[in-house]
Design an enzyme around this catalytic site. Sequence first.
Site, PDB file in Angstrom:
ATOM      1  N   SER A   1      -9.694   2.266   2.836  1.00 33.84           N
ATOM      2  CA  SER A   1      -8.803   2.963   1.926  1.00 33.84           C
ATOM      3  C   SER A   1      -7.817   2.053   1.199  1.00 33.84           C
ATOM      4  O   SER A   1      -7.159   2.492   0.260  1.00 33.84           O
ATOM      5  CB  SER A   1      -8.005   4.008   2.728  1.00 33.84           C
ATOM      6  OG  SER A   1      -7.190   3.365   3.699  1.00 33.84           O
TER       7      SER A   1
ATOM      8  N   LYS B   1       0.851  -1.193   0.000  1.00 34.43           N
ATOM      9  CA  LYS B   1       0.000   0.000   0.000  1.00 34.43           C
ATOM     10  C   LYS B   1       0.885   1.241   0.000  1.00 34.43           C
ATOM     11  O   LYS B   1       1.881   1.296   0.732  1.00 34.43           O
ATOM     12  CB  LYS B   1      -0.912  -0.014   1.228  1.00 34.43           C
ATOM     13  CG  LYS B   1      -1.897   1.142   1.295  1.00 34.43           C
ATOM     14  CD  LYS B   1      -2.816   1.007   2.515  1.00 34.43           C
ATOM     15  CE  LYS B   1      -3.826   2.135   2.584  1.00 34.43           C
ATOM     16  NZ  LYS B   1      -4.751   1.999   3.733  1.00 34.43           N
TER      17      LYS B   1
ATOM     18  N   SER C   1     -10.316  -0.081   7.070  1.00 32.29           N
ATOM     19  CA  SER C   1      -9.726   0.047   5.736  1.00 32.29           C
ATOM     20  C   SER C   1      -8.980  -1.178   5.241  1.00 32.29           C
ATOM     21  O   SER C   1      -8.483  -1.178   4.107  1.00 32.29           O
ATOM     22  CB  SER C   1      -8.792   1.265   5.689  1.00 32.29           C
ATOM     23  OG  SER C   1      -9.539   2.453   5.760  1.00 32.29           O
TER      24      SER C   1
END
Length: 492
Positions: free
Chosen positions: A159, A78, A183
């Site tokens: 996210s 990420k 998330s």
Amino acid sequence: MMLTDLTIAQARDGLRARDFTAVELTMAHLRAIEALNPRLNAYITVSHAAAVDQARAADGQLAAGETRSLTGVPLAIKDLFCTDGVRTTAGSRILGPFVPPYESTVTANLLRDGAVFLGKTNMDEFAMGSSNMTSAYGPVENPWKRRQDTAAVLVPGGSSGGSAAAVAARLAMGATGTDTGGSIRQPASFCGLVGVKPTYGRCSRWGVVAYASSLDHPGPLARTVQDSAILLGSMAGHDPKDATSADVAVPDFEAACRRGIKGLRIGIPREYRADGMPSEIEALWHQGIDWLRAAGAEIVDVSLPHTKYGLATYYIVAPAEASSNLSRYDGVRFGSRREGEDLRDLYERTRAEGFGREVRRRVLIGTYVLSAGYYDAYYLRAQKVRALILKDFTDTFAEVDALLTPTAPSAAFAQGEKMDDPIQMYLNDLFTVPADLAGVPASSVPVGLDRNGLPLGLQVIGKPFDEETVFAVSSALERAAVFTAVPALRAT
């Protein structure tokens, strides 16, 4: 079976048996990224040359008999984790040119154990969002499709949406994510994956771009419970560079996946029966209860009375911490810079151009609740309610070993749906936020499909630093559900 369809555990065994090489495995994923990423937009940065070099090094280690838990396994990272020499954007324009000169502790641990990094995945800007629509680098497309509306472009959740889409579409074998209000778990549910949020402090936050420091939890996304256990075993560990890192031993999470759950007491919190929750999610929840009962667990009705205040509490505490953390982005020290007539004008121009709409909204909320005259009325009161939410979990875990709830109040929705109403977007975190506020471990496990053929997940919540029980219960659900569905868009 194609190399990209292998689980991490299968790839690990195949690499050690020399059935294929790390370079072959990495190249298969890089070709898949080249074919599908232009559409899915799961990656912001693809590290092609570095990944091949890492794979060659892994092959050398395997040839010499040096095997670690992830030697030669290709992963996605990420774009919130700082990576030495590789651009890290946090999904924001303001960090667009930022190349860290250091490695986050979590990614350093993965490299230590032999992982290959394919690149940096797309995400909601500064981890603020539940759809991956707030990224400055464009939205991510969920590789799953509705049966009756295959033209609709679905969100992957957020996210950590880029990480989830990449793993679901076979553009990586696993990925890192962060969970501040759900998330990791919500995108896992939307994309048919296993997502694990460990106990706060289990994984170091050092080198992870901060959103809300007391709520940020690094964790893994993978296609099986065993794979997520392998990843967390590598990611976790005490880090003296992080004052909130817990100095506790890292158990054998993979072994916990093989444990039975006979005799465990599983709590069913009545407050998670939300108004308007689709009947098929309610039905899957009841199915999960039956599966765990059949596996030997005792089912217990429990109450977490302050759950209803979780979202309101989160959306005071998280923006308050964000407004403090994001004050460092001023155009002076790093990131993008827009010149102004004076220092204040420089700040205003840099932030106005560098921050997206959702980030600006949350910074303004956070600044407001921390301001004179409102601190006691909002922030201090929210912290008191947060303590009560933690007490609910503490009291309940005196009676049960784990909790079972839905992960999200819906399946993946289409881009454009719910987008005009921030409150509707925030409700995506309804079932996930309380575990973040309490800092307890939780997972999402795919257990079925809705009427449109989209994946739905169930959430397992455990006691602090008892991820082993979370993995044991998650594995029991996985074995019973036999979830074998695959997304329409994937490497072929």
